[in-house]
Design a protein around this motif. Structure first.
Motif, PDB file in Angstrom:
ATOM      1  N   PRO A   1      43.569  54.451  26.738  1.00 56.35           N
ATOM      2  CA  PRO A   1      44.603  53.423  26.524  1.00 56.35           C
ATOM      3  C   PRO A   1      45.873  54.024  25.950  1.00 56.35           C
ATOM      4  O   PRO A   1      45.843  54.960  25.147  1.00 56.35           O
ATOM      5  N   LEU A   2      46.986  53.466  26.363  1.00 54.00           N
ATOM      6  CA  LEU A   2      48.296  53.946  25.906  1.00 54.00           C
ATOM      7  C   LEU A   2      48.422  53.870  24.394  1.00 54.00           C
ATOM      8  O   LEU A   2      48.969  54.771  23.759  1.00 54.00           O
ATOM      9  N   GLN A   3      47.929  52.773  23.805  1.00 49.77           N
ATOM     10  CA  GLN A   3      48.093  52.561  22.364  1.00 49.77           C
ATOM     11  C   GLN A   3      47.401  53.643  21.545  1.00 49.77           C
ATOM     12  O   GLN A   3      47.791  53.908  20.403  1.00 49.77           O
TER      13      GLN A   3
ATOM     14  N   LEU B   1      49.957  56.601  20.909  1.00 48.19           N
ATOM     15  CA  LEU B   1      51.321  56.340  20.460  1.00 48.19           C
ATOM     16  C   LEU B   1      51.646  57.046  19.140  1.00 48.19           C
ATOM     17  O   LEU B   1      52.659  57.740  19.026  1.00 48.19           O
TER      18      LEU B   1
ATOM     19  N   ASP C   1      58.495  47.749  30.456  1.00 50.94           N
ATOM     20  CA  ASP C   1      57.889  48.226  29.201  1.00 50.94           C
ATOM     21  C   ASP C   1      58.709  47.789  27.996  1.00 50.94           C
ATOM     22  O   ASP C   1      59.938  47.808  28.005  1.00 50.94           O
TER      23      ASP C   1
ATOM     24  N   LEU D   1      56.738  48.190  24.607  1.00 51.20           N
ATOM     25  CA  LEU D   1      56.066  48.904  23.529  1.00 51.20           C
ATOM     26  C   LEU D   1      56.584  50.333  23.382  1.00 51.20           C
ATOM     27  O   LEU D   1      56.946  50.766  22.280  1.00 51.20           O
ATOM     28  N   VAL D   2      56.627  51.088  24.471  1.00 50.17           N
ATOM     29  CA  VAL D   2      57.077  52.475  24.398  1.00 50.17           C
ATOM     30  C   VAL D   2      58.541  52.545  23.969  1.00 50.17           C
ATOM     31  O   VAL D   2      58.935  53.412  23.180  1.00 50.17           O
TER      32      VAL D   2
ATOM     33  N   VAL E   1      58.817  52.052  20.238  1.00 50.72           N
ATOM     34  CA  VAL E   1      58.281  53.153  19.435  1.00 50.72           C
ATOM     35  C   VAL E   1      59.146  54.410  19.545  1.00 50.72           C
ATOM     36  O   VAL E   1      59.451  55.060  18.541  1.00 50.72           O
TER      37      VAL E   1
END
Length: 380
Positions: A220-222, A225, A312, A314-315, A318
């Motif tokens: 998962p991407l999360q 991060l 996107d 989220l990215v 961050v």
């Protein structure tokens, strides 16, 4: 029986039609809502946009200090709630927000101690009362009116041309392009070389690398991060376009390599072998044979990567942190609009549709390659 479709075929067709409608309805609704006024959006759904709308509209009478006329012991204020504008059909009216439809047009509204107000079907009114009652601000009138369908381009003019909003939205649009274009091209370039090596070059550990790529698809991407952000901060690229480009590249590489390798493995082996017999190097084979034949797979991944990076949030939050708003992307700009203009549904619908126009154009322009690229290598 021959000539008849099986139950499974009908089920597939119905499922596909359902999924298409499930995707089309919200998009069409967003488009229609972006051309409607806030009042009409608040009173009916987009599917009723072509029908007359019944809504409660608040009016005020003329200022008593300027418009009242003495009649015996009382004072009277007369006027028209539409004030020369286009008249609307009045279904009911009221003088209190707790009873907005208490009276029929032409019926006398008793407001206590002899104060009365009458709203006629044509929009004219007569407000009568004593000196103390007919003073101060104008009397509120809540009219339930039936208005014709109304469409406007003012929402787009406000978002794209008005100086209060056009600067932020236009800047966010170009910021998003600045993120998306390199974040789509870079992983394609790297993954194409890797996919060719994994498909046609023999070297120790190739099978383990293929297995590692497949395993990375489920990460998962999360999960990555925070470690990735710490790494970016340590090397000095934590708050800028370079950091977000590398983040999108890293998260998109496993799918790109997997998709492109599956396609390249399915290419005819005779072409590769004949090229080697003729003295072509691996680089020449890759650039002059493999890449042109792999265009459907490249376009297929480009669609996925473009849509993912464009939508996107989220990215960008961050890895693209900027308190001044100079690097704000479209998704973050819409979130900010939710906070500042949360009740202006027409503005939010317009901003959302502006943000999906480019992905729609890209998808429909390249969708013919999508299925070919996805299904490549699945059937031998």
């Amino acid at each position: 029986m021959a000539g008849q479709k099986s139950t499974l075929t009908w089920a597939v067709h119905i499922s596909v039609a359902f999924l298409v409608l499930l995707w089309v309805f919200p998009t069409v609704g967003l488009l229609v809502s972006s051309f409607r006024t806030g009042d009409q959006i608040g009173t009916s759904g987009w599917w009723a946009a072509l029908l007359p709308q019944e809504q409660v509209v608040q009016f005020r009478t003329l200022d008593p200090d300027d418009a009242r006329v003495p009649v015996g012991d009382l004072f009277v204020v007369e006027g028209d709630i539409f004030e020369g504008g286009e008249p609307l059909d009045i279904a009911a009216y009221g003088t209190s927000s707790r009873a907005v439809g208490a009276f029929e047009p032409g019926e006398v509204s008793e407001m206590g101690e002899g104060e009365t107000l009458v709203l006629n079907p044509d929009g004219s009114y007569v407000w009568t009362g004593t000196d103390d009652q007919i003073s101060g601000r104008g009397q509120r009138i809540f009219a339930t009116v039936t208005s014709p369908p109304e469409f406007t381009t003012a929402n787009y003019e406000f978002m794209l041309l008005d100086e209060r909003n056009s600067e932020g939205m236009t800047r966010a649009f170009f910021n998003t392009l600045t993120v998306v274009i390199p974040a789509t091209i870079i992983p394609i370039l790297i993954a194409a070389f890797a996919a060719y090596a994994l498909a046609w070059m023999d070297f120790p550990g190739r099978a383990l690398l293929v297995a590692a790529v497949v395993a990375l698809l489920v990460v998962p991407l999360q999960l990555a991060l925070i470690p990735l952000l710490k790494l970016h901060n340590e090397i000095g690229i934590g708050k800028g376009y370079l950091g977000v480009w590398l983040a999108h590249t890293g998260f998109g590489m496993p799918l790109a390599i997997y998709l492109l390798r599956n396609y390249m493995v399915g290419l005819p082996r005779d072409i590769i072998e004949n090229a080697k017999v003729d003295g072509a190097t691996d680089f020449q084979i890759f650039t002059k044979i493999i890449l042109p034949l792999s265009f459907p797979a490249l376009a297929s991944f480009a669609i996925f990567q473009f849509l993912w990076t464009w939508n996107d949030l989220l990215v960008a939050l961050v890895f693209l942190i900027d308190s001044s708003g100079q690097t704000t992307v479209m998704t973050r700009q819409i979130v900010e609009l939710l906070g500042t203009r949360g009740g202006d549904w027409e503005i939010l619908a317009t901003a959302a549709f502006i943000s999906i126009v480019v992905p729609l154009v890209v998808f429909f322009a390249m969708q013919r390659y999508l299925v070919r690229g996805i299904l490549a290598g699945s059937v031998k």
